[in-house]
Scaffold this motif. Structure first.
Motif, PDB file in Angstrom:
ATOM      1  N   PHE A  34       0.876  -1.176   0.000  1.00 13.56           N
ATOM      2  CA  PHE A  34       0.000   0.000   0.000  1.00 13.56           C
ATOM      3  C   PHE A  34       0.910   1.221   0.000  1.00 13.56           C
ATOM      4  CE2 PHE A  34      -2.124  -3.568   1.929  1.00 13.56           C
ATOM      5  CZ  PHE A  34      -3.314  -3.620   1.207  1.00 13.56           C
ATOM      6  N   LEU A  35       0.909   1.919  -1.121  1.00 18.86           N
ATOM      7  CA  LEU A  35       1.888   2.980  -1.382  1.00 18.86           C
ATOM      8  C   LEU A  35       1.183   4.316  -1.567  1.00 18.86           C
ATOM      9  CD1 LEU A  35       4.772   3.951  -2.239  1.00 18.86           C
ATOM     10  CD2 LEU A  35       4.180   3.213  -4.573  1.00 18.86           C
ATOM     11  N   SER A  36       1.393   5.225  -0.628  1.00 22.93           N
ATOM     12  CA  SER A  36       0.848   6.576  -0.747  1.00 22.93           C
ATOM     13  C   SER A  36       1.993   7.511  -1.085  1.00 22.93           C
ATOM     14  CB  SER A  36       0.160   7.002   0.552  1.00 22.93           C
ATOM     15  OG  SER A  36      -0.594   8.185   0.342  1.00 22.93           O
ATOM     16  N   VAL A  37       1.928   8.117  -2.271  1.00 27.54           N
ATOM     17  CA  VAL A  37       3.076   8.842  -2.807  1.00 27.54           C
ATOM     18  C   VAL A  37       2.903  10.348  -2.716  1.00 27.54           C
ATOM     19  CG1 VAL A  37       3.775   6.985  -4.351  1.00 27.54           C
ATOM     20  CG2 VAL A  37       2.149   8.710  -5.156  1.00 27.54           C
ATOM     21  N   THR A  38       4.022  11.018  -2.698  1.00 30.49           N
ATOM     22  CA  THR A  38       4.073  12.464  -2.649  1.00 30.49           C
ATOM     23  C   THR A  38       4.229  13.049  -4.051  1.00 30.49           C
ATOM     24  OG1 THR A  38       5.253  14.365  -1.711  1.00 30.49           O
ATOM     25  CG2 THR A  38       6.589  12.479  -2.353  1.00 30.49           C
TER      26      THR A  38
END
Length: 539
Positions: free
Chosen positions: A363-367
């Motif tokens: 689960f990857l929440s990117v900037t």
């Protein structure tokens, strides 16, 4: 604030997913928790979630706390964070953009007529008396027999180019109304730099860009973020910018050239035109070098943990910027508190499974998505799983806020066999998948799955359906158009529990759970389809 009962969906909402082992998990994706996450992420307290601000600190700590609470393992060694080195450049032109010619001058006002910035990490840049050349679409595409720079030396010059690609106006060219990457503004800047141009200016047009001038204005009136590079971005053009259609017409008039030249540029064989004009521009920069963060949580696979299915969503928005109707906080409720909340809902669902999937789920929440897909670009170049072991990326960006639909939109339809995974999941919900309504907007290149695609990893990116249950035909498309016109990238993008209908959002994310659940337990990998420009990268 108490969440109105209209947001609460009964656990008996039909999903059609028939697996007994995931029935509890699927119910974990629900409107109540969705609303709580969106309310928090889009609150004024998070200050619009811009990287390098207190809003970033609040956001990434919130996400890491949720991952930790769910029991996900840190996705980057012992950390839930991946550092993303960036540079923030606040570019302010010293005055009007003045165009000079033998017949006089044209002065363009900053923000109203033009925007401009630089990627060069320098206190000041100076575009000195550069010659202006109109280079059509600014495209070099051998596979389509197209070269707007053929026979043209633009080193030290400023090129003016149009947004989109020739297929937007002529369906026999390129991919017709489906925008290719050659039509994206990011490509225009990249190609101009490769050609050695000192400056590059894109002519804005609402239909071709798929957004109005105010979106360009708001996006360029504040500081911009870039990934740090070893040469401080000196390989890029000195100045990058946009002008309005009216401004372009004034320039052509000064040059004694008919505005019809923009129509002529759509024909094969068009040759660039020296406008016999010059322009200069000084840009002063305020520079801040710092580190932003991707947030990663992983559910290790039970038997093949080295293989991975990725769910991605960008957490960032525009922070505090130019005030509109007295409001300066760009809360980004739809874009992309909804997708970030959806990522947390999916993480919750997978952790509710009685048996972990065979493959790992990241689960990857990117900037930095709003600044040019920066966080996903960094992750794709510095992955925590071997790229050949990443099965697919399922991306969440701008979810449905107006209710359940009979259809679901696949953006970039026809690119990979992930289309069929989505079709099967939709059929279980008694729904159908459809192609995007305006592929000329180039939406497949405008969110984080694109950086995975450039590494050869198939990506699934869905958009809201438009056939809304209980409404006449066209109503759903009208809701999307209204959002794009009035709230997209503006302070008006706020959470509205009184009018949002979250049942459609819940159903869409449950569909994505179904797709990821199957991918995480299979032995095979999804494939790019014949004709996809990304097929060769996987090989």
């Amino acid at each position: 604030m108490k969440i109105p009962s209209i947001l609460v969906i009964a656990a008996s909402l039909l999903t059609g997913i028939a697996h007994a082992q995931d029935s509890t998990a699927i119910k974990a994706i629900n409107a109540g928790s969705f609303a709580q996450h969106i309310k928090q992420l889009a609150s004024d307290a998070f200050e619009g979630r811009k990287p390098f601000t207190r809003g970033e600190d609040s956001t990434i700590q919130y996400l890491a706390a949720q991952f930790r609470k769910l029991g996900l393992q840190p996705g980057n060694g012992n950390s839930y964070f991946q550092e993303v080195p960036m540079v923030s450049i606040s570019s302010k032109p010293a005055g009007d953009l003045v165009i000079k010619g033998s017949n006089g001058t044209v002065s363009l006002q900053y923000l109203d007529d033009y925007v401009a910035a630089t990627r060069h990490v320098q206190p000041q840049v100076n575009l000195r008396n550069t010659e202006l050349v109109f280079a059509g679409y600014g495209i070099v595409a051998a596979e389509y027999g197209w070269n707007d720079y053929k026979g043209l030396d633009v080193k030290g010059k400023t090129v003016i180019v149009m947004i989109n690609d020739p297929g937007f106006s002529d369906s026999t060219l390129f991919k017709g109304h489906t925008m290719t990457y050659y039509g994206r503004w990011t490509y225009k800047f990249e190609e101009a730099a490769r050609q050695g141009a000192a400056g590059v200016i894109i002519i804005h047009e609402t239909a071709a860009a798929s957004y109005p001038w105010k979106v360009v204005r708001s996006g360029w009136s504040n500081s911009k973020l870039y990934l740090q590079t070893s040469d401080n971005n000196l390989h890029r053009s000195i100045v990058e910018g946009w002008i309005t259609q009216d401004a372009a017409k004034k320039i052509f008039q000064l040059a004694g050239v008919s505005p019809d030249i923009m129509t002529q540029a759509r024909t094969k064989g068009f040759r660039p035109v020296d406008l016999h004009l010059q322009t200069s521009l000084v840009i002063n920069n305020t520079i801040k070098t710092s580190t932003s963060h991707n947030v990663l949580g992983v559910l290790p696979g039970s038997s093949r943990p080295q293989e991975c299915v990725v769910y991605s969503a960008h957490w960032d928005h525009f922070g505090i910027g130019e005030a509109v109707n007295g409001d300066s906080i760009y809360n980004g409720a739809v874009d992309n508190a909804t997708g970030t909340a959806g990522l947390l809902e999916l993480a919750t669902a997978f952790t509710q499974l009685p048996q972990r999937p065979a493959r790992s789920v990241l689960f990857l929440s990117v900037t930095g998505e709003e600044q040019g897909l920066l966080g996903s670009e960094y992750y794709a170049s510095h992955p925590t799983f071997a790229p050949e072991k990443i099965v697919a990326d399922i991306n969440l960006d701008v979810l449905n806020t107006f209710g359940r639909t009979k259809d679901i939109t696949i953006i970039g339809y026809g690119q990979s066999t992930l289309d069929e995974y989505a079709q099967r999941a939709a059929a279980k919900q008694r729904r159908v998948t459809v192609k995007e309504a305006n592929p000329e907007g180039g939406w497949f290149f405008r969110s984080d799955h694109f950086n995975f695609a450039k590494k050869g990893i198939p990506g699934l990116y869905i958009g809201p359906g438009t056939n809304v249950i209980g409404h006449e035909a066209g109503w759903g498309q009208e809701q999307i158009a209204t959002y794009n016109r009035l709230r997209y990238h503006s302070p008006a993008d706020e959470f509205d529990p009184a009018t949002w209908q979250l049942d459609g959002m819940v159903e869409d994310v449950r569909l994505l759970f179904d797709v990821g659940y199957h991918l995480s337990n299979e032995n095979s990998f999804p494939q790019w389809k014949q004709g996809s420009e990304f097929k060769a990268y996987r090989k």
